[in-house]
Write a protein that holds these residues in place. Structure first.
Motif, PDB file in Angstrom:
ATOM      1  N   ASP A 127       1.029  -1.105  -0.038  1.00 37.75           N
ATOM      2  CA  ASP A 127       0.076  -0.076  -0.026  1.00 37.75           C
ATOM      3  C   ASP A 127       0.986   1.199   0.108  1.00 37.75           C
ATOM      4  OD1 ASP A 127      -2.338  -1.426   0.070  1.00 37.75           O
ATOM      5  OD2 ASP A 127      -2.814  -0.801   2.154  1.00 37.75           O
ATOM      6  N   ALA A 128       0.437   2.375  -0.727  1.00 39.51           N
ATOM      7  CA  ALA A 128       1.003   3.357  -0.649  1.00 39.51           C
ATOM      8  C   ALA A 128       1.400   4.351   0.629  1.00 39.51           C
ATOM      9  CB  ALA A 128       0.592   4.574  -1.822  1.00 39.51           C
ATOM     10  N   ASP A 129       0.213   4.188   1.318  1.00 38.32           N
ATOM     11  CA  ASP A 129       0.311   4.837   2.598  1.00 38.32           C
ATOM     12  C   ASP A 129       1.026   3.990   3.683  1.00 38.32           C
ATOM     13  OD1 ASP A 129      -1.435   2.638   3.117  1.00 38.32           O
ATOM     14  OD2 ASP A 129      -3.334   4.063   3.316  1.00 38.32           O
ATOM     15  N   PHE A 130       1.091   2.637   3.634  1.00 34.48           N
ATOM     16  CA  PHE A 130       2.037   1.807   4.401  1.00 34.48           C
ATOM     17  C   PHE A 130       3.541   2.080   4.212  1.00 34.48           C
ATOM     18  CE2 PHE A 130       4.194  -2.172   5.140  1.00 34.48           C
ATOM     19  CZ  PHE A 130       4.358  -2.205   6.738  1.00 34.48           C
ATOM     20  N   LEU A 131       3.766   2.161   2.726  1.00 31.14           N
ATOM     21  CA  LEU A 131       5.247   2.331   2.414  1.00 31.14           C
ATOM     22  C   LEU A 131       5.554   3.604   2.934  1.00 31.14           C
ATOM     23  CD1 LEU A 131       5.042   0.763  -1.159  1.00 31.14           C
ATOM     24  CD2 LEU A 131       6.148  -0.351   0.841  1.00 31.14           C
ATOM     25  N   THR A 132       4.994   4.755   2.830  1.00 34.54           N
ATOM     26  CA  THR A 132       5.229   5.944   3.601  1.00 34.54           C
ATOM     27  C   THR A 132       5.473   5.803   5.017  1.00 34.54           C
ATOM     28  OG1 THR A 132       3.920   6.979   1.841  1.00 34.54           O
ATOM     29  CG2 THR A 132       4.399   8.380   3.534  1.00 34.54           C
ATOM     30  N   VAL A 133       4.449   5.348   5.842  1.00 35.95           N
ATOM     31  CA  VAL A 133       4.872   5.224   7.140  1.00 35.95           C
ATOM     32  C   VAL A 133       6.073   4.163   7.345  1.00 35.95           C
ATOM     33  CG1 VAL A 133       3.810   3.894   9.408  1.00 35.95           C
ATOM     34  CG2 VAL A 133       2.200   5.332   7.772  1.00 35.95           C
ATOM     35  N   LYS A 134       6.109   3.278   6.817  1.00 33.98           N
ATOM     36  CA  LYS A 134       7.359   2.402   7.033  1.00 33.98           C
ATOM     37  C   LYS A 134       8.711   3.101   6.908  1.00 33.98           C
ATOM     38  CE  LYS A 134       9.581  -1.924   5.387  1.00 33.98           C
ATOM     39  NZ  LYS A 134       9.325  -3.046   4.640  1.00 33.98           N
ATOM     40  N   HIS A 135       8.777   4.089   5.564  1.00 33.72           N
ATOM     41  CA  HIS A 135       9.806   4.892   5.528  1.00 33.72           C
ATOM     42  C   HIS A 135       9.990   5.891   6.481  1.00 33.72           C
ATOM     43  CE1 HIS A 135      12.595   7.436   3.027  1.00 33.72           C
ATOM     44  NE2 HIS A 135      11.813   8.554   3.516  1.00 33.72           N
ATOM     45  N   LEU A 136       8.931   6.558   6.951  1.00 33.49           N
ATOM     46  CA  LEU A 136       9.316   7.807   8.184  1.00 33.49           C
ATOM     47  C   LEU A 136       9.685   7.180   9.424  1.00 33.49           C
ATOM     48  CD1 LEU A 136       6.129   9.494   7.475  1.00 33.49           C
ATOM     49  CD2 LEU A 136       8.311  10.375   7.101  1.00 33.49           C
ATOM     50  N   ILE A 137       9.349   5.832   9.537  1.00 35.57           N
ATOM     51  CA  ILE A 137       9.778   5.075  10.759  1.00 35.57           C
ATOM     52  C   ILE A 137      11.405   4.783  10.774  1.00 35.57           C
ATOM     53  CG2 ILE A 137       9.572   3.059  12.165  1.00 35.57           C
ATOM     54  CD1 ILE A 137       6.446   3.448  11.897  1.00 35.57           C
ATOM     55  N   GLU A 138      11.504   4.118   9.516  1.00 33.62           N
ATOM     56  CA  GLU A 138      12.887   3.611   9.484  1.00 33.62           C
ATOM     57  C   GLU A 138      14.256   4.663   9.196  1.00 33.62           C
ATOM     58  OE1 GLU A 138      12.349   0.710   5.958  1.00 33.62           O
ATOM     59  OE2 GLU A 138      11.572  -0.943   7.241  1.00 33.62           O
ATOM     60  N   SER A 139      13.513   5.638   8.503  1.00 33.74           N
ATOM     61  CA  SER A 139      14.523   6.963   8.428  1.00 33.74           C
ATOM     62  C   SER A 139      14.509   7.671   9.856  1.00 33.74           C
ATOM     63  CB  SER A 139      13.985   7.719   7.241  1.00 33.74           C
ATOM     64  OG  SER A 139      12.774   8.542   7.762  1.00 33.74           O
ATOM     65  N   GLY A 140      13.994   7.335  10.919  1.00 35.76           N
ATOM     66  CA  GLY A 140      14.297   8.180  12.149  1.00 35.76           C
ATOM     67  C   GLY A 140      13.663   9.228  12.166  1.00 35.76           C
ATOM     68  N   GLN A 141      12.707   9.741  11.237  1.00 35.33           N
ATOM     69  CA  GLN A 141      11.978  11.081  11.242  1.00 35.33           C
ATOM     70  C   GLN A 141      11.012  11.125  12.419  1.00 35.33           C
ATOM     71  OE1 GLN A 141      11.083  12.909   7.436  1.00 35.33           O
ATOM     72  NE2 GLN A 141      11.725  11.081   6.504  1.00 35.33           N
ATOM     73  N   LEU A 142      10.571  10.289  12.933  1.00 34.65           N
ATOM     74  CA  LEU A 142       9.568  10.129  13.939  1.00 34.65           C
ATOM     75  C   LEU A 142      10.247  10.073  15.160  1.00 34.65           C
ATOM     76  CD1 LEU A 142       6.756   8.225  12.456  1.00 34.65           C
ATOM     77  CD2 LEU A 142       7.099  10.721  12.563  1.00 34.65           C
ATOM     78  N   GLY A 143      11.679   9.613  15.418  1.00 34.63           N
ATOM     79  CA  GLY A 143      12.157   9.077  16.598  1.00 34.63           C
ATOM     80  C   GLY A 143      11.748   7.745  17.034  1.00 34.63           C
ATOM     81  N   ARG A 144      11.850   7.387  18.221  1.00 38.39           N
ATOM     82  CA  ARG A 144      11.504   6.080  18.782  1.00 38.39           C
ATOM     83  C   ARG A 144       9.802   6.220  18.626  1.00 38.39           C
ATOM     84  NH1 ARG A 144       9.253   4.528  23.171  1.00 38.39           N
ATOM     85  NH2 ARG A 144      10.058   6.174  24.357  1.00 38.39           N
ATOM     86  N   VAL A 145       9.114   4.903  17.878  1.00 42.73           N
ATOM     87  CA  VAL A 145       7.729   5.154  18.137  1.00 42.73           C
ATOM     88  C   VAL A 145       7.134   4.719  19.340  1.00 42.73           C
ATOM     89  CG1 VAL A 145       5.656   4.152  16.994  1.00 42.73           C
ATOM     90  CG2 VAL A 145       7.611   4.711  15.535  1.00 42.73           C
ATOM     91  N   ALA A 146       6.270   5.484  20.119  1.00 42.92           N
ATOM     92  CA  ALA A 146       5.642   5.214  21.209  1.00 42.92           C
ATOM     93  C   ALA A 146       4.367   4.755  21.223  1.00 42.92           C
ATOM     94  CB  ALA A 146       5.863   6.538  22.192  1.00 42.92           C
ATOM     95  N   GLN A 147       3.693   5.312  20.186  1.00 43.48           N
ATOM     96  CA  GLN A 147       2.151   4.802  19.715  1.00 43.48           C
ATOM     97  C   GLN A 147       1.931   4.485  18.478  1.00 43.48           C
ATOM     98  OE1 GLN A 147      -1.157   5.735  22.403  1.00 43.48           O
ATOM     99  NE2 GLN A 147      -2.118   6.375  20.610  1.00 43.48           N
ATOM    100  N   PHE A 148       1.335   3.651  17.760  1.00 43.57           N
ATOM    101  CA  PHE A 148       0.795   3.376  16.500  1.00 43.57           C
ATOM    102  C   PHE A 148      -0.386   3.058  16.302  1.00 43.57           C
ATOM    103  CE2 PHE A 148       0.393   0.611  12.832  1.00 43.57           C
ATOM    104  CZ  PHE A 148       1.033   1.441  11.802  1.00 43.57           C
TER     105      PHE A 148
END
Length: 345
Positions: A127-148
Motif C-alpha cells: 500500500d502507498a500509505d503503508f510504504l510511506t509510514v514504513k519509510h518515516l519510521i525506518e528513516s528515524g524522522q519520527l524518533g522512537r515510536v511510542a504509539q502506532f
C-alpha cells in the motif's frame, strides 16, 4: 528470458476477479490457464482463453498447472491448499491464511516436505500509505515510536447477504480486515508481548464481528488496530506518535478502487495517492507542520516476487512463517475478546 508458469485461480468472486486475476495477468511469466468458478460467462468476459471448471479436482489433476491461487471463502483455504500441495502444486492463499494456527502450521509442514512454494497474499505491504509510514519510521524522522494506530474503517450500516458478513466460520470483519492491519504491524515492529481485543457485533441484524479494537502491547510502545463498519466520514488511516514527531495520514490506498474500476495494473497513475500525510514536528510551542507526499504503492510486486521465488529461487514475498505469525495474533485476539482480558503471546 522469463520462465512461463501456468496458473490456476480457484474462485472468481470479489477477491479472485478484482485482485488476483488482474495482477496475475499483469505479471510477466504468469499465464492464467484455468479458473474454478460456477459462472463461466463471467470469467470468459475477462479471460476468453481460460479454461473454466466447476470442480477443483479437475484443475488439481492437470499436470500442466504449476501454481494454484486460492481465492475462495475463508473456511475452504486449508482443505484446498492442502489438496493442491499434495498434488505437487505451488500455492498462493488469499488472506486469512487459514481459520486456525494449527491448520496454517500443517500447510507449512506439507510445503516444506515437498519443496513447494507456499505464500499468502498479504498485498497491503505494498500500500502507498503503508510504504510511506514504513519509510518515516525506518528513516528515524519520527524518533522512537511510542504509539502506532492503524484504522481500517468503513460505513456500511446495512448487513449484506454474502458469506463475509454471515454467521459461518471465518466470516466477519476481523477475519476480513484483521489480517491486513496485523501483518502491517508485525512488519514494522515484530511480535508483541501480549494482546487485548474487543470484538463485537454493532450493526442492527449483524451476524458476525463488524467492529474490532485490538491493542498489541510491546515493551516500549502500544499498537492500536481498529476496524469498523460504522465509521461515517472516515478516520485517519494511520496515526503515529514518536519521540521526535507525529504523522497522520487520511485515506485508503487507491489500488483497490482502481482495480474495481477495471483499470489495469501498471496503467498511468497506478498506485499513486494524491492525498498527502502530515508530519507534526514537536517543538516547545505549536508543532511544525510539514506535508509528506505519499510514496507509490504497487501490488504487482507480490506476484512478481512469487514468480521469481518459483523460477529463480528468490525469497518468497510472504513466506508461511510470517503468515502464521499473523494467524497467531488473529486467533489470540478472538480468545482475548471472549475472555475479556489481555493474553500473552
Amino acid at each position: 528470458m522469463t520462465t512461463p508458469l501456468n496458473v490456476a485461480l480457484l474462485g472468481y468472486g470479489y477477491a479472485g476477479k478484482t485482485f488476483h486475476a488482474p495482477l496475475i495477468a499483469a505479471t510477466p511469466g504468469l499465464h492464467l490457464t484455468a479458473v474454478l468458478s460456477s459462472s463461466p460467462a463471467k470469467v470468459h468476459a475477462d479471460f476468453p482463453a481460460a479454461q473454466v471448471h466447476a470442480e477443483a479436482a479437475a484443475i488439481l489433476a492437470d499436470p500442466l498447472i504449476q501454481l494454484v491461487v486460492i481465492a475462495t471463502p475463508n473456511d475452504t483455504h486449508h482443505p484446498l491448499a492442502k489438496t493442491a500441495l499434495l498434488a505437487g502444486k505451488h500455492v498462493v492463499v488469499d488472506k486469512p491464511f487459514t481459520l486456525t494456527v494449527a491448520e496454517a502450521r500443517e500447510l507449512e509442514q506439507i510445503a516444506g516436505e515437498r519443496g513447494l512454494l507456499l505464500s499468502v497474499f498479504h498485498n497491503r505491504r505494498w500500500d502507498a500509505d503503508f510504504l510511506t509510514v514504513k519509510h518515516l519510521i525506518e528513516s528515524g524522522q519520527l524518533g522512537r515510536v511510542a504509539q502506532f494506530e492503524s484504522h481500517f474503517d468503513r460505513f456500511r450500516p446495512e448487513v449484506r447477504q454474502r458469506w463475509r458478513e454471515g454467521a459461518g466460520a471465518g466470516a466477519g470483519l476481523w477475519y476480513d480486515l484483521g489480517p491486513h492491519v496485523i501483518d502491517q504491524a508485525l512488519q514494522l515492529f515484530g511480535k508483541p508481548q501480549a494482546v487485548y481485543a474487543d470484538l463485537a457485533v454493532r450493526r442492527d441484524g449483524g451476524l458476525s464481528v463488524d467492529d474490532a479494537h485490538v491493542l498489541l502491547r510491546y515493551a516500549d510502545k502500544r499498537v492500536i488496530l481498529s476496524a469498523s463498519m460504522l465509521v461515517a466520514g472516515g478516520s485517519p488511516r494511520f496515526v503515529v506518535h514518536g519521540t521526535r514527531a507525529s504523522f497522520v495520514k487520511y485515506g485508503l490506498d487507491t489500488q483497490e478502487d482502481m482495480l474495481k474500476a477495471g483499470l489495469q495494473p501498471g496503467c498511468a497513475g497506478w498506485g499513486d495517492d494524491p492525498r498527502h500525510g502530515e508530519l507534526l514536528i514537536g517543538t516547545a510551542g505549536e508543532p511544525q507542520r510539514e506535508s509528506v507526499p505519499t510514496l507509490t504503492g504497487d501490488y504487482r510486486a507480490y506476484y512478481g516476487g512469487v514468480h521469481a521465488a518459483i523460477t529463480q529461487g528468490a525469497a518468497n514475498p510472504v513466506p508461511a512463517d510470517q503468515a502464521i505469525a499473523v494467524m497467531e495474533i488473529l486467533e489470540l485476539a478472538l480468545r482475548s475478546s471472549e475472555a475479556k482480558r489481555e493474553l500473552s503471546l
